[in-house]
Scaffold this motif. Structure first.
Motif, PDB file in Angstrom:
ATOM      1  N   HIS A  20      -0.626  52.050  -8.173  1.00  0.00           N
ATOM      2  CA  HIS A  20      -1.910  51.537  -7.686  1.00  0.00           C
ATOM      3  C   HIS A  20      -1.901  51.470  -6.162  1.00  0.00           C
ATOM      4  O   HIS A  20      -2.843  51.892  -5.500  1.00  0.00           O
ATOM      5  CB  HIS A  20      -2.202  50.146  -8.258  1.00  0.00           C
ATOM      6  CG  HIS A  20      -3.342  49.477  -7.568  1.00  0.00           C
ATOM      7  ND1 HIS A  20      -4.660  49.728  -7.909  1.00  0.00           N
ATOM      8  CD2 HIS A  20      -3.377  48.626  -6.524  1.00  0.00           C
ATOM      9  CE1 HIS A  20      -5.448  49.038  -7.108  1.00  0.00           C
ATOM     10  NE2 HIS A  20      -4.695  48.353  -6.253  1.00  0.00           N
ATOM     11  N   TYR A  21      -0.812  50.945  -5.585  1.00  0.00           N
ATOM     12  CA  TYR A  21      -0.736  50.818  -4.127  1.00  0.00           C
ATOM     13  C   TYR A  21      -0.552  52.162  -3.442  1.00  0.00           C
ATOM     14  O   TYR A  21      -1.004  52.356  -2.314  1.00  0.00           O
ATOM     15  CB  TYR A  21       0.361  49.828  -3.735  1.00  0.00           C
ATOM     16  CG  TYR A  21      -0.085  48.397  -3.928  1.00  0.00           C
ATOM     17  CD1 TYR A  21      -0.905  47.781  -2.986  1.00  0.00           C
ATOM     18  CD2 TYR A  21       0.267  47.686  -5.067  1.00  0.00           C
ATOM     19  CE1 TYR A  21      -1.347  46.490  -3.162  1.00  0.00           C
ATOM     20  CE2 TYR A  21      -0.171  46.387  -5.254  1.00  0.00           C
ATOM     21  CZ  TYR A  21      -0.973  45.796  -4.301  1.00  0.00           C
ATOM     22  OH  TYR A  21      -1.417  44.516  -4.479  1.00  0.00           O
ATOM     23  N   HIS A  24      -4.251  53.369  -3.447  1.00  0.00           N
ATOM     24  CA  HIS A  24      -5.314  52.589  -2.808  1.00  0.00           C
ATOM     25  C   HIS A  24      -4.950  51.929  -1.485  1.00  0.00           C
ATOM     26  O   HIS A  24      -5.760  51.186  -0.938  1.00  0.00           O
ATOM     27  CB  HIS A  24      -5.798  51.501  -3.775  1.00  0.00           C
ATOM     28  CG  HIS A  24      -6.380  52.056  -5.032  1.00  0.00           C
ATOM     29  ND1 HIS A  24      -7.599  52.696  -5.083  1.00  0.00           N
ATOM     30  CD2 HIS A  24      -5.882  52.093  -6.294  1.00  0.00           C
ATOM     31  CE1 HIS A  24      -7.840  53.085  -6.316  1.00  0.00           C
ATOM     32  NE2 HIS A  24      -6.815  52.733  -7.077  1.00  0.00           N
ATOM     33  N   SER A  25      -3.746  52.152  -0.967  1.00  0.00           N
ATOM     34  CA  SER A  25      -3.398  51.491   0.294  1.00  0.00           C
ATOM     35  C   SER A  25      -2.280  52.240   0.999  1.00  0.00           C
ATOM     36  O   SER A  25      -1.815  53.266   0.532  1.00  0.00           O
ATOM     37  CB  SER A  25      -2.950  50.047   0.024  1.00  0.00           C
ATOM     38  OG  SER A  25      -1.644  50.031  -0.506  1.00  0.00           O
ATOM     39  N   SER A  27       0.519  50.470   1.652  1.00  0.00           N
ATOM     40  CA  SER A  27       1.683  49.635   1.332  1.00  0.00           C
ATOM     41  C   SER A  27       2.847  50.449   0.802  1.00  0.00           C
ATOM     42  O   SER A  27       3.997  50.144   1.061  1.00  0.00           O
ATOM     43  CB  SER A  27       1.309  48.573   0.298  1.00  0.00           C
ATOM     44  OG  SER A  27       0.369  47.698   0.835  1.00  0.00           O
ATOM     45  N   LEU A  85       5.260  43.927  -4.463  1.00  0.00           N
ATOM     46  CA  LEU A  85       3.894  44.367  -4.737  1.00  0.00           C
ATOM     47  C   LEU A  85       3.382  43.571  -5.925  1.00  0.00           C
ATOM     48  O   LEU A  85       4.076  43.412  -6.921  1.00  0.00           O
ATOM     49  CB  LEU A  85       3.845  45.863  -5.064  1.00  0.00           C
ATOM     50  CG  LEU A  85       4.209  46.812  -3.920  1.00  0.00           C
ATOM     51  CD1 LEU A  85       4.283  48.242  -4.430  1.00  0.00           C
ATOM     52  CD2 LEU A  85       3.209  46.711  -2.795  1.00  0.00           C
ATOM     53  N   PRO A  88      -3.513  43.690  -7.704  1.00  0.00           N
ATOM     54  CA  PRO A  88      -4.604  43.093  -6.926  1.00  0.00           C
ATOM     55  C   PRO A  88      -5.297  41.925  -7.611  1.00  0.00           C
ATOM     56  O   PRO A  88      -5.663  40.945  -6.958  1.00  0.00           O
ATOM     57  CB  PRO A  88      -5.580  44.250  -6.722  1.00  0.00           C
ATOM     58  CG  PRO A  88      -4.780  45.477  -6.916  1.00  0.00           C
ATOM     59  CD  PRO A  88      -3.668  45.136  -7.858  1.00  0.00           C
TER      60      PRO A  88
END
Length: 102
Positions: A20-21, A24-25, A27, A85, A88
């Protein structure tokens, strides 16, 4: 906080959150989604067995954290980097604090 527990990482715990990270980021700065092979390498980079998962109701992985070697030089032999992590939808629930207290 009773609904959340922490335990040492197992096989594929946390890979969904990691991906996911990645998607979407910044990180987790990889070029693309990761696989179980990468997650095994991540597990092997940890200091000892310092790789933990946060679970909700002993069923859903909500986050993970680990310690890894900061630098291979002898001067840094007792220094580690912390990485964690958290999914969200579970941010701002003090799960990071709970993980750090483990």
């Amino acid at each position: 906080m009773a609904e959340f527990s922490i335990h040492r990482v197992r096989e594929s715990d946390g890979i969904k959150i990691f991906n996911h990270y990645v998607e979407h980021s910044f990180s987790a700065s990889l070029v693309g989604m990761t696989t179980l092979l990468f997650f095994d390498k991540l597990r092997n980079m940890t200091c000892g067995s310092s790789f933990y998962i946060i679970e909700k109701n002993a069923a859903e992985v909500t986050g993970f954290g680990l310690l890894k070697e900061h630098h291979h030089a002898a001067a840094f032999s007792k220094t580690a980097e912390v990485a964690h992590l958290i999914a969200p939808e579970y941010l701002h629930r003090e799960l990071g604090t709970m993980l750090m207290d483990t």
